[in-house]
Design a protein around this motif. Structure first.
Motif, PDB file in Angstrom:
ATOM      1  N   ASP A  73       0.827  -1.213   0.000  1.00 28.00           N
ATOM      2  CA  ASP A  73       0.000   0.000   0.000  1.00 28.00           C
ATOM      3  C   ASP A  73       0.858   1.259   0.000  1.00 28.00           C
ATOM      4  N   MET A  74       1.947   1.234   0.765  1.00 26.20           N
ATOM      5  CA  MET A  74       2.859   2.385   0.776  1.00 26.20           C
ATOM      6  C   MET A  74       3.431   2.607  -0.632  1.00 26.20           C
ATOM      7  N   ALA A  75       3.816   1.520  -1.300  1.00 26.93           N
ATOM      8  CA  ALA A  75       4.367   1.627  -2.662  1.00 26.93           C
ATOM      9  C   ALA A  75       3.342   2.260  -3.602  1.00 26.93           C
ATOM     10  N   LYS A  76       2.076   1.837  -3.466  1.00 26.36           N
ATOM     11  CA  LYS A  76       1.023   2.408  -4.331  1.00 26.36           C
ATOM     12  C   LYS A  76       0.888   3.909  -4.078  1.00 26.36           C
ATOM     13  N   GLU A  77       0.886   4.283  -2.794  1.00 29.98           N
ATOM     14  CA  GLU A  77       0.721   5.703  -2.438  1.00 29.98           C
ATOM     15  C   GLU A  77       1.919   6.538  -2.891  1.00 29.98           C
ATOM     16  N   ILE A  78       3.121   5.990  -2.749  1.00 23.56           N
ATOM     17  CA  ILE A  78       4.328   6.723  -3.166  1.00 23.56           C
ATOM     18  C   ILE A  78       4.315   6.919  -4.688  1.00 23.56           C
ATOM     19  N   THR A  79       4.008   5.842  -5.416  1.00 19.22           N
ATOM     20  CA  THR A  79       3.991   5.908  -6.889  1.00 19.22           C
ATOM     21  C   THR A  79       3.019   6.995  -7.357  1.00 19.22           C
ATOM     22  N   LYS A  80       1.819   6.975  -6.776  1.00 21.84           N
ATOM     23  CA  LYS A  80       0.779   7.941  -7.138  1.00 21.84           C
ATOM     24  C   LYS A  80       1.267   9.384  -6.969  1.00 21.84           C
ATOM     25  N   ARG A  81       2.027   9.596  -5.891  1.00 25.44           N
ATOM     26  CA  ARG A  81       2.490  10.962  -5.606  1.00 25.44           C
ATOM     27  C   ARG A  81       3.689  11.361  -6.466  1.00 25.44           C
ATOM     28  N   ILE A  82       4.457  10.376  -6.930  1.00 22.64           N
ATOM     29  CA  ILE A  82       5.577  10.708  -7.825  1.00 22.64           C
ATOM     30  C   ILE A  82       5.031  11.043  -9.217  1.00 22.64           C
ATOM     31  N   ASP A  83       4.061  10.229  -9.651  1.00 17.75           N
ATOM     32  CA  ASP A  83       3.440  10.479 -10.960  1.00 17.75           C
ATOM     33  C   ASP A  83       2.044   9.857 -10.982  1.00 17.75           C
ATOM     34  N   PRO A  84       1.005  10.678 -10.983  1.00 16.73           N
ATOM     35  CA  PRO A  84      -0.365  10.152 -10.942  1.00 16.73           C
ATOM     36  C   PRO A  84      -0.687   9.227 -12.122  1.00 16.73           C
ATOM     37  N   LYS A  85       0.086   9.351 -13.199  1.00 14.40           N
ATOM     38  CA  LYS A  85      -0.180   8.500 -14.379  1.00 14.40           C
ATOM     39  C   LYS A  85       0.532   7.149 -14.276  1.00 14.40           C
ATOM     40  N   ALA A  86       1.491   7.051 -13.370  1.00 13.51           N
ATOM     41  CA  ALA A  86       2.306   5.826 -13.296  1.00 13.51           C
ATOM     42  C   ALA A  86       1.605   4.718 -12.503  1.00 13.51           C
ATOM     43  N   LYS A  87       1.782   3.482 -12.973  1.00 12.83           N
ATOM     44  CA  LYS A  87       1.227   2.307 -12.290  1.00 12.83           C
ATOM     45  C   LYS A  87       2.340   1.611 -11.511  1.00 12.83           C
ATOM     46  N   PRO A  88       2.075   1.200 -10.259  1.00  6.23           N
ATOM     47  CA  PRO A  88       3.100   0.407  -9.576  1.00  6.23           C
ATOM     48  C   PRO A  88       3.080  -1.036 -10.090  1.00  6.23           C
ATOM     49  N   VAL A  89       4.253  -1.581 -10.323  1.00  3.71           N
ATOM     50  CA  VAL A  89       4.372  -2.973 -10.753  1.00  3.71           C
ATOM     51  C   VAL A  89       5.126  -3.700  -9.644  1.00  3.71           C
ATOM     52  N   PHE A  90       4.655  -4.897  -9.267  1.00  2.87           N
ATOM     53  CA  PHE A  90       5.265  -5.574  -8.124  1.00  2.87           C
ATOM     54  C   PHE A  90       6.015  -6.851  -8.516  1.00  2.87           C
ATOM     55  N   VAL A  91       7.252  -6.915  -8.071  1.00  2.00           N
ATOM     56  CA  VAL A  91       8.102  -8.083  -8.315  1.00  2.00           C
ATOM     57  C   VAL A  91       8.429  -8.684  -6.947  1.00  2.00           C
ATOM     58  N   GLN A  92       8.284 -10.006  -6.818  1.00  4.46           N
ATOM     59  CA  GLN A  92       8.550 -10.662  -5.535  1.00  4.46           C
ATOM     60  C   GLN A  92      10.037 -10.694  -5.225  1.00  4.46           C
ATOM     61  N   VAL A  93      10.366 -10.325  -4.001  1.00  2.93           N
ATOM     62  CA  VAL A  93      11.765 -10.447  -3.554  1.00  2.93           C
ATOM     63  C   VAL A  93      11.792 -11.190  -2.219  1.00  2.93           C
ATOM     64  N   THR A  94      12.950 -11.691  -1.860  1.00  4.69           N
ATOM     65  CA  THR A  94      13.160 -12.218  -0.508  1.00  4.69           C
ATOM     66  C   THR A  94      14.250 -11.355   0.120  1.00  4.69           C
ATOM     67  N   SER A  95      14.525 -11.603   1.396  1.00  2.25           N
ATOM     68  CA  SER A  95      15.578 -10.824   2.058  1.00  2.25           C
ATOM     69  C   SER A  95      16.896 -10.981   1.304  1.00  2.25           C
ATOM     70  N   GLN A  96      17.090 -12.163   0.722  1.00  4.05           N
ATOM     71  CA  GLN A  96      18.354 -12.438   0.028  1.00  4.05           C
ATOM     72  C   GLN A  96      18.412 -11.845  -1.385  1.00  4.05           C
ATOM     73  N   THR A  97      17.287 -11.843  -2.107  1.00  3.48           N
ATOM     74  CA  THR A  97      17.344 -11.440  -3.525  1.00  3.48           C
ATOM     75  C   THR A  97      17.146  -9.941  -3.748  1.00  3.48           C
ATOM     76  N   ARG A  98      16.662  -9.204  -2.719  1.00  6.92           N
ATOM     77  CA  ARG A  98      16.242  -7.819  -2.984  1.00  6.92           C
ATOM     78  C   ARG A  98      17.363  -6.909  -3.483  1.00  6.92           C
ATOM     79  N   ILE A  99      18.548  -6.948  -2.858  1.00  6.05           N
ATOM     80  CA  ILE A  99      19.626  -6.050  -3.312  1.00  6.05           C
ATOM     81  C   ILE A  99      20.146  -6.447  -4.701  1.00  6.05           C
TER      82      ILE A  99
END
Ligand code: GLU
Length: 279
Positions: A73-99
């Protein structure tokens, strides 16, 4: 003659390979150096790395196929405020793969229960903190483990997840214990319930998410570290970082933050969620 010809052939091949390698490196630098803020604006999407196995923060809803949680939800809200036209896209990460996924350009930002630490700051950048967590313990009900001191004995096994800050912290706080690192939190919880360890350690919010769903377990001992979560971006993405920080500030100011805290945490038994609210 023949040997000389081969020698030239070998040299030419060597230089060709060198050229190819250099241009590949050049591309990689160009890719990671790309201005991610402009990318978001021009592509009308922002690619986020989120957890999919972490209840309350990022969990795959198998009925809808969508990932849900506070971080999402935070990601959706941040994206909206950076660019109202932009859609958030979600990719699964784990603690190990994120960086690694961020560094190789598969995602543009991480919002995945991730603490900003000085070690990590050497390779990635952090937004202002957006959530105050602290490390704690989950045990099976009836366990003799009541707090982190109880873990500091030979023969005690603590479960954690590869790539998490929690496994580093626990080695400092309870150096006598054996630390068993699983691939993700789903596997760590299964290991706890099947008796492969005496306690599972990670942040309090994550553990309360588990205990709520698993009545045979409980969170014990309070918190013994501070784990402020930040959005994580690559180095040299100042424009994106500034935009994310501004968005987080706005989310606090207009009441969205408190609404999301209440939505995700107010019904979690035992979790002191009110301390997260703005004054
Ligand atoms: N906040 C800790 C970390 O950043 C533990 C939670 C996690 O594994 O994501 O590593």
């Amino acid at each position: 003659m023949v040997t000389r010809k081969y020698k030239w052939f070998g040299l030419a091949t060597f230089f060709m390979l060198m050229l190819l390698t250099l241009s590949a490196c050049g591309n990689e630098t160009a890719l990671t150096k790309q201005n991610q803020y402009d990318q978001v604006k021009s592509s009308n999407q922002m690619i986020w790395g989120v957890k999919a196995d972490t209840r309350l923060f990022g969990l795959m809803n198998i009925k809808t196929g969508k990932i849900e949680g506070f971080d999402v939800d935070m990601a959706k809200e941040i994206t909206k405020r950076i660019d109202p036209k932009a859609k958030p896209v979600f990719v699964q990460v784990t603690s190990q793969t994120r960086i690694p996924l961020l560094k190789n350009g598969n995602i543009q930002a991480i919002i995945a229960t991730m603490t900003g630490t000085p070690e990590r700051a050497k390779i990635v950048d952090f937004s202002v903190p957006y959530f105050n967590a602290g490390q704690s313990l989950l045990v099976v009900k009836g366990s003799k483990i009541k707090n982190v001191q109880d873990l500091n004995h030979k023969g005690v096994t603590v479960l954690g997840t590869v790539g998490s800050n929690s496994v580093i912290n626990i080695k400092k706080v309870a150096p006598q214990a054996r630390v068993l690192q699983l691939q993700d939190y789903a596997q760590a919880l299964t290991a706890l319930k099947s008796g492969q360890g005496d306690a599972l350690t990670t942040d309090n919010g994550i553990l309360y998410g588990m205990s709520e769903q698993n009545p045979t377990t409980r969170v014990v001992g309070g918190t013994f570290t501070k784990e402020p979560y930040s959005v994580v971006i690559d180095k040299r993405q100042t424009k994106l970082k500034t935009a994310i920080n501004k968005a987080i500030e706005a989310i606090h100011k207009d009441g969205t933050y408190d609404r999301l805290v209440e939505k995700w945490f107010s019904n979690v038994p035992g979790f002191n969620w009110r301390t997260l609210l703005n004054d």
